[in-house]
Motif scaffolding. Structure first.
Motif, PDB file in Angstrom:
ATOM      1  N   ASP A 186       5.560-110.752 -30.571  1.00 41.43           N
ATOM      2  CA  ASP A 186       5.759-111.923 -30.127  1.00 41.43           C
ATOM      3  C   ASP A 186       4.271-112.029 -30.105  1.00 41.43           C
ATOM      4  N   ALA A 187       3.476-111.129 -30.090  1.00 39.61           N
ATOM      5  CA  ALA A 187       1.863-111.252 -30.097  1.00 39.61           C
ATOM      6  C   ALA A 187       1.304-111.563 -31.543  1.00 39.61           C
ATOM      7  N   ILE A 188       1.993-111.217 -32.755  1.00 35.04           N
ATOM      8  CA  ILE A 188       1.668-111.736 -33.999  1.00 35.04           C
ATOM      9  C   ILE A 188       2.005-113.498 -33.824  1.00 35.04           C
ATOM     10  N   ARG A 189       3.470-113.768 -33.395  1.00 34.03           N
ATOM     11  CA  ARG A 189       3.340-114.805 -33.324  1.00 34.03           C
ATOM     12  C   ARG A 189       2.613-116.203 -32.607  1.00 34.03           C
ATOM     13  N   ASP A 190       2.175-115.493 -31.395  1.00 35.06           N
ATOM     14  CA  ASP A 190       1.420-115.707 -30.645  1.00 35.06           C
ATOM     15  C   ASP A 190      -0.311-116.787 -31.682  1.00 35.06           C
ATOM     16  N   ASN A 191      -0.625-115.452 -32.433  1.00 39.60           N
ATOM     17  CA  ASN A 191      -1.696-115.341 -32.692  1.00 39.60           C
ATOM     18  C   ASN A 191      -2.384-116.267 -34.383  1.00 39.60           C
ATOM     19  N   MET A 192      -0.919-116.593 -34.533  1.00 34.42           N
ATOM     20  CA  MET A 192      -0.103-117.188 -35.824  1.00 34.42           C
ATOM     21  C   MET A 192      -0.686-118.600 -35.454  1.00 34.42           C
TER      22      MET A 192
END
Length: 58
Positions: A52-58
């Motif tokens: 989720d964190a990776i997806r939110d930072n993309m």
């Protein structure tokens, strides 16, 4: 919310229930299975959080 987080929460809940039943009945195997399910759930939840964190930072 990532599917790993959902599965992790389900496994943690299942593990808590199994562990509780194992405590009440004195079934050591069920207590151990419950603890293992809870640990698995924590790992899955962490993986889902990272995704989720990776997806939110993309």
């Amino acid at each position: 919310m990532d599917k790993d987080r959902i599965e992790g929460t389900m496994d943690k809940t299942k593990g808590s229930i199994k562990e509780g039943v194992g405590n009440v009945t004195g079934n050591e195997k069920m207590k151990a299975e419950g603890a293992a399910d809870k640990a698995k759930g924590k790992v899955e939840n962490s993986i889902g959080g990272a995704k989720d964190a990776i997806r939110d930072n993309m």
